[in-house]
Each structure stands twice: as structure tokens, then as C-alpha cells.
Design a protein around this motif. Sequence first.
Motif, PDB file in Angstrom:
ATOM      1  N   PHE A 196      25.636  17.052  90.221  1.00  0.00           N
ATOM      2  CA  PHE A 196      26.429  16.901  88.998  1.00  0.00           C
ATOM      3  C   PHE A 196      26.662  15.430  88.650  1.00  0.00           C
ATOM      4  O   PHE A 196      26.570  15.026  87.500  1.00  0.00           O
ATOM      5  CB  PHE A 196      27.766  17.621  89.172  1.00  0.00           C
ATOM      6  CG  PHE A 196      28.654  17.512  87.973  1.00  0.00           C
ATOM      7  CD1 PHE A 196      28.382  18.259  86.834  1.00  0.00           C
ATOM      8  CD2 PHE A 196      29.740  16.647  87.959  1.00  0.00           C
ATOM      9  CE1 PHE A 196      29.182  18.156  85.722  1.00  0.00           C
ATOM     10  CE2 PHE A 196      30.546  16.543  86.839  1.00  0.00           C
ATOM     11  CZ  PHE A 196      30.265  17.297  85.732  1.00  0.00           C
TER      12      PHE A 196
ATOM     13  N   TYR B 289      23.766  13.644  87.049  1.00  0.00           N
ATOM     14  CA  TYR B 289      23.585  14.313  85.774  1.00  0.00           C
ATOM     15  C   TYR B 289      24.550  13.748  84.740  1.00  0.00           C
ATOM     16  O   TYR B 289      24.194  13.440  83.606  1.00  0.00           O
ATOM     17  CB  TYR B 289      23.839  15.807  85.970  1.00  0.00           C
ATOM     18  CG  TYR B 289      23.106  16.689  85.002  1.00  0.00           C
ATOM     19  CD1 TYR B 289      21.732  16.592  84.862  1.00  0.00           C
ATOM     20  CD2 TYR B 289      23.783  17.633  84.251  1.00  0.00           C
ATOM     21  CE1 TYR B 289      21.054  17.400  83.989  1.00  0.00           C
ATOM     22  CE2 TYR B 289      23.113  18.443  83.365  1.00  0.00           C
ATOM     23  CZ  TYR B 289      21.747  18.320  83.239  1.00  0.00           C
ATOM     24  OH  TYR B 289      21.081  19.121  82.358  1.00  0.00           O
ATOM     25  N   LEU B 290      25.793  13.585  85.168  1.00  0.00           N
ATOM     26  CA  LEU B 290      26.821  13.031  84.292  1.00  0.00           C
ATOM     27  C   LEU B 290      26.481  11.580  83.942  1.00  0.00           C
ATOM     28  O   LEU B 290      26.660  11.142  82.801  1.00  0.00           O
ATOM     29  CB  LEU B 290      28.182  13.117  84.981  1.00  0.00           C
ATOM     30  CG  LEU B 290      29.380  12.801  84.099  1.00  0.00           C
ATOM     31  CD1 LEU B 290      29.534  13.848  83.020  1.00  0.00           C
ATOM     32  CD2 LEU B 290      30.659  12.731  84.926  1.00  0.00           C
TER      33      LEU B 290
ATOM     34  N   ALA C 282      23.874  11.620  81.293  1.00  0.00           N
ATOM     35  CA  ALA C 282      24.484  11.974  80.012  1.00  0.00           C
ATOM     36  C   ALA C 282      25.271  10.787  79.459  1.00  0.00           C
ATOM     37  O   ALA C 282      25.240  10.512  78.258  1.00  0.00           O
ATOM     38  CB  ALA C 282      25.400  13.183  80.181  1.00  0.00           C
TER      39      ALA C 282
ATOM     40  N   ILE D 283      27.661  13.710  76.015  1.00  0.00           N
ATOM     41  CA  ILE D 283      28.042  14.556  77.146  1.00  0.00           C
ATOM     42  C   ILE D 283      28.157  16.020  76.725  1.00  0.00           C
ATOM     43  O   ILE D 283      27.618  16.915  77.395  1.00  0.00           O
ATOM     44  CB  ILE D 283      29.360  14.042  77.767  1.00  0.00           C
ATOM     45  CG1 ILE D 283      29.094  12.669  78.397  1.00  0.00           C
ATOM     46  CG2 ILE D 283      29.867  14.998  78.829  1.00  0.00           C
ATOM     47  CD1 ILE D 283      30.312  11.946  78.875  1.00  0.00           C
ATOM     48  N   ILE D 284      28.800  16.267  75.559  1.00  0.00           N
ATOM     49  CA  ILE D 284      28.947  17.666  75.120  1.00  0.00           C
ATOM     50  C   ILE D 284      27.587  18.295  74.859  1.00  0.00           C
ATOM     51  O   ILE D 284      27.323  19.426  75.250  1.00  0.00           O
ATOM     52  CB  ILE D 284      29.842  17.755  73.860  1.00  0.00           C
ATOM     53  CG1 ILE D 284      31.267  17.336  74.194  1.00  0.00           C
ATOM     54  CG2 ILE D 284      29.860  19.179  73.323  1.00  0.00           C
ATOM     55  CD1 ILE D 284      32.178  17.263  73.007  1.00  0.00           C
ATOM     56  N   SER D 285      26.667  17.517  74.225  1.00  0.00           N
ATOM     57  CA  SER D 285      25.365  18.101  73.898  1.00  0.00           C
ATOM     58  C   SER D 285      24.570  18.434  75.155  1.00  0.00           C
ATOM     59  O   SER D 285      23.714  19.317  75.133  1.00  0.00           O
ATOM     60  CB  SER D 285      24.542  17.147  73.043  1.00  0.00           C
ATOM     61  OG  SER D 285      25.315  16.641  72.018  1.00  0.00           O
ATOM     62  N   VAL D 286      24.821  17.687  76.259  1.00  0.00           N
ATOM     63  CA  VAL D 286      24.100  18.004  77.491  1.00  0.00           C
ATOM     64  C   VAL D 286      24.596  19.333  78.060  1.00  0.00           C
ATOM     65  O   VAL D 286      23.823  20.143  78.545  1.00  0.00           O
ATOM     66  CB  VAL D 286      24.270  16.863  78.514  1.00  0.00           C
ATOM     67  CG1 VAL D 286      23.769  17.302  79.890  1.00  0.00           C
ATOM     68  CG2 VAL D 286      23.477  15.651  78.069  1.00  0.00           C
ATOM     69  N   PHE D 287      25.903  19.568  77.960  1.00  0.00           N
ATOM     70  CA  PHE D 287      26.459  20.746  78.620  1.00  0.00           C
ATOM     71  C   PHE D 287      26.646  21.939  77.687  1.00  0.00           C
ATOM     72  O   PHE D 287      26.714  23.070  78.128  1.00  0.00           O
ATOM     73  CB  PHE D 287      27.792  20.405  79.296  1.00  0.00           C
ATOM     74  CG  PHE D 287      27.621  19.429  80.436  1.00  0.00           C
ATOM     75  CD1 PHE D 287      27.065  19.839  81.645  1.00  0.00           C
ATOM     76  CD2 PHE D 287      27.988  18.100  80.298  1.00  0.00           C
ATOM     77  CE1 PHE D 287      26.884  18.944  82.685  1.00  0.00           C
ATOM     78  CE2 PHE D 287      27.813  17.205  81.337  1.00  0.00           C
ATOM     79  CZ  PHE D 287      27.261  17.628  82.540  1.00  0.00           C
ATOM     80  N   PHE D 288      26.807  21.697  76.367  1.00  0.00           N
ATOM     81  CA  PHE D 288      27.022  22.822  75.448  1.00  0.00           C
ATOM     82  C   PHE D 288      25.988  22.778  74.322  1.00  0.00           C
ATOM     83  O   PHE D 288      25.148  21.898  74.286  1.00  0.00           O
ATOM     84  CB  PHE D 288      28.422  22.773  74.830  1.00  0.00           C
ATOM     85  CG  PHE D 288      29.524  22.808  75.834  1.00  0.00           C
ATOM     86  CD1 PHE D 288      29.959  24.010  76.381  1.00  0.00           C
ATOM     87  CD2 PHE D 288      30.125  21.635  76.238  1.00  0.00           C
ATOM     88  CE1 PHE D 288      30.970  24.033  77.302  1.00  0.00           C
ATOM     89  CE2 PHE D 288      31.148  21.649  77.175  1.00  0.00           C
ATOM     90  CZ  PHE D 288      31.565  22.852  77.704  1.00  0.00           C
TER      91      PHE D 288
END
Lengths: 321, 293
Positions: B3, B6-7, B10, B258-263
Motif C-alpha cells: 500500500f 502505491y500511495l 499516486a 489519489i482518489i482516481s487511483v482508488f475510486f
Amino acid sequence: MTGRAPSGRVFALHAAVILGLLILNFVLPEYHRGVFSRVLVLAAFAMGYNILFGYTGLLSLGHAMFFAAGLYGAGLPVYHLDWSVAPAFIAGIVSGAVLALAIGFLALRTTGVAFMIVTLMFAQVFYLITLFFTTYTRGEEGLVIRQDLRHLRMGDLDLALTDPSLRYLIALVLFSAVLIVTLFIVRSPFGRSLVAIRENEERMRMLGYNVFTNKLAAVVLSGAFCAASGAAYALLFGYVGSGFASIQYSILPLLWVLLGGAATTLGPLIGTLFMFYIVDFTSGFMPAYLLVVGAALILLILFFPKGILGSIRERWAPWLP
Amino acid sequence: MAFGPYLLLATLEGLVMAAVLALTALGLSLVFGVMRVVNVAHGEFFMLGAVLAWWVSSLVSGNPAIGFLLALIVSPLIVGAVALVSERLVLRRLDYKPEATIVATIGLLYIIQQLVLTFYGPEARPVVAPFDFRIRLPWFGYSSYKLAVIAASILLVLATWFVLTRTKIGLVMRATQYDGEIAQAFGVPVDRVYAGVFALGAMLAAVAAVLIVPIQQAHYLMGLDPLLLSFIVVIIGGLGSLRGTVVAAVLIGLSDGIISVFFSPTLAKIIATSFVALVLVFRPQGLFGAETR
């Protein structure tokens, strides 16, 4: 405002316009009758926009959401739930009016440039939502409503909305209804207070008018007209797509109203009609119709800010409503 | 990949986006701040910058760095000239009335977009990055060019800040922003300041576009997203406040990355756009802006 308009002349003019359009149904060649049907429906959209922009002086950049609310409010129930045409049309208007109430309540807290950007943002949210629920709306590709669902049934009467002549007449009924209601509003005390708010908001507040409530009523009315146009568009032409919620459909009514003349009852019709035929004519020898839209916007705002009917009213016919 | 890395990835992607966004939004903010004009065609100046960058670099053969550097100079100059001409021919004649200028810049948007479509075509075309070795991080390799974009943007923002606060030109611009009429009375050529500011704003967008075009290809519809995002940034940062604009650009760029990577990216846009609309309704001076005069 130049005194009270002579009622007789005003009513005669509007009756003549509606009668003329009725006659055109039987005279126009097939292709042009199709164009006119579309223009009549979209002119209702422009008239709805005019209530807010022309008479109340609020420039919204997000009216596509009200048109699309009507479009989806009427189209989705027919497509997914097999609703019949009449309740779907009413559902379309109600969705537009409710949306307008909510948006107006929020957006009217701002003025000027902020109002334009807020409405633009809300319309963009609406557009993105239609893309997000693509399972139901099929996004940009859109839904095509089957022909057998587009029938108006009343008792024994069964009318196919796909018939060109009937489609034209229904579009004309919608147009005339919106035109007559607009004329009625414009001549009513409510309409005059909207114009007064446009001219001097502070003064109206000082005189004891509730400016916010009046503006909110104008937004809801404008939203309901635009939604009626959207609902009719979905049912008459059988296509419902995200494209109608995009920014471009917020700009077009502004262009039509500017061209025809803001704050004139017949201006939106003239503007829509002219723009349709300018695009139709130019697309014959160049494919770039957005260029025409862009150039028209700039030239109008530079040299003709009052539009066609606005200039006529200023020079020759001050009695035009 | 765990994680943490990954963060980090992002975040880096978000920072690249923030870098480009800060420059674009700075241009919009400057134009709004000084001239009180909402330039809806700003995104098209961005797009024009990218397309011209492709055109200029395609003229030069040999080392891609030469073509890129040439584009970095020529493209903003052409875009600035286009902006200058449209300011002189259209905006000035409208007396910078807010509603009229919005309508006119919408017209400009359509004209630029359609002309680019006609002469450049509907294809998306890349520009080769001037250098592109990968920097090896412990978890993944990262493009050195993207890091250079972040550095270049920081430099340009600092330069803009320096010009605005430490030079005569900046003083004149701030005086015009504060009160155009008084500035005029003190001999500031307000008319020429407006023209210069409008061209400068467009040039900032063009520079941002040249920087991004090796990462994201040039396309005639690429202007809409930067326009809406710049609106978002400028509004959250407070209309006309430079510091707020930069802070908001970093905030929006990072959170969007960050949001586009996860959502879902559409959901991210829906949330960001409604948030901005509500900020404008309930805090019209922006989250960081001071009360307006």
C-alpha cells in the motif's frame, strides 16, 4: 418599460404567429416540417431560459440540466418502466421543477459571476451523474425509445407520436402553451416585479418586495418550461442521451435568446429558427458548425446585444412585449 | 506492490497534475483578479499551446530536446499573441462587462476549438520528451521528466510571484487590481495592463500545456478538463488570490490523483464539482481567500 402595451395589438400579433405556424404544417415540405417541429420544441426551451435571463436578468450557464431533467424524467420511466406518454411527460416537468427549486435555493445565494459559475458547476455534476449511472442511461450513446411506446392513448383514441404531422401539431401545442403563459406572466404584476428586480434589485428590496422568493419563483418556472421542452423532445423524437446535459446545451439557449432578443416573448422563437437555418445553410459547404456558433456569439454581443426583436422594439415598435 | 509505495506513486502522479494545474489556474486567477473577467476560453489557450507544441516540435528533426525547447518558447508566444488580438478586438470593446465577456469568451472557445479541429484534425498526437531516463526508487522506476515538470512549475510559480510582488510591472498590475480608476488617475496605463495581463494569463496556460504534452497527448478537446479544474482551483483558493490558487492546486491535484487511483474518476469529479459549487454558495470568498472588498 414604455407605458402599458396596447392589449389588442399584442394579442393579435401572438395569435397571428400561432395561426401562421399552424398553417405552415400543411404548407411546408417534409424536411422543413421536421426542422420546424424540432425548432418549436427547442424554442420552448429558449423561452424558459428567457424568463430567467431576459426578464429576471440572471445569466445561468447550466440550463442544460433542466432540459435534461425533463428529458430523463420522461424518457427513463417510458424506457425502463413502460409508462405511457402522458404521465411520463408530467414526470418530466415535475423533475425539472423540483430540480430547479433545489438548485435555485442554493444558487440564488450568489450573484453575478458566481451565479454563472455555480450553475455551470451544478449542470456539470448533473452531466457527470448521467454518465455515472450509465447502466440506466447508457451515457453518451443514449437510449432510443421504441416507436410502439410512443403512443398517446386517451379512451379509444390512439395517436402515434411518430407521425410527422401529429408531431408538428403537438410541438406547436407545447410552444403555444409556453408562449401564452409567458405572455401572461410578463404582463402580470409578478412579471413586472421580475423586470424591476433586473433593473434595480436594491430598490425593490427597499420597497418591501421579497426579492429572493420572486427570483426563486422565476427559476422554478424557467426550469419547468425547459423540462417540459426536454420531456417533449424525448417523447416526440425518441432519443435520450447525455449529450443533452453537456455544457453545449446550456450555451445554445443563451445564444438563441441573445439572437432573437432577450426579454421579448417572440425573440426565442426567432433566434432558434434563425440559428437552425444558419447552421443548416453553412453545413452545406463547411462542416464546422461550432465556428458559426462561436462567431455568432461574439458578433451578437459586440454589435447586437439586444438581438433581432430587441432592436426592432427599440426602433419601431416599442409596444412589443 | 504494497500500500505504501502505491500511495507514493499516486502522490507523485497527483503532484505532476498539481504542477500543471497550478500554472493553468494561475493564469485564470490573474485574469480574473486584475480584469474581473471570467475567461471561459482559458482551456482552449491551454489546448492551443499543446497543439502548437506538437506542430513546432514536428518541424525540427534530430534531438527531441531541441524541438521541445523551441516549442516551450514559440508556443506560448503564439498563444499570447492570439490572446492579445482577441483582447484588443473583442474584450476591450465590451468594456470588460462580466456577462458580455463570458458570452464572448464562450464564442472564442468554439472558434478556437473548431479551427484546431479543421487544421489539426481529431487525432491525439504525442510530443517526445526532451529526456526520459527512469529514476530508480526502491519500489518502482519513475520518469525523470515528470519530476522535471514539477520542478519547472515550482520555478515558474516563484517567478510569477517575484514579478507580481517585487517588480514595477507587478506593482502596476496590483494597483490595477486594487482599483482600476484610481490607478488610471495615478497615470497607470490601465488599458495596456489589461492587454498584458490577458496575454500573460494565456501564456501561463500554454506553458503548462507544453510541459504536459509529452505525458498526455495533444488533442483538440483537451481544454475542457483543465478549464473546469482551474475554475475549481481558483474558486477554492479564493478568486484572485495567488497564494490560495497555488495551495488549492496542490490540494486538488493531489486529492484527484489519489482518489482516481482508488475510486472511479467520474465519481471523483462529481464529488469535487459539487463540493466547489457548495463552497461558492456558502463561502464565496473561497476557503483561503479573505473577505472581498
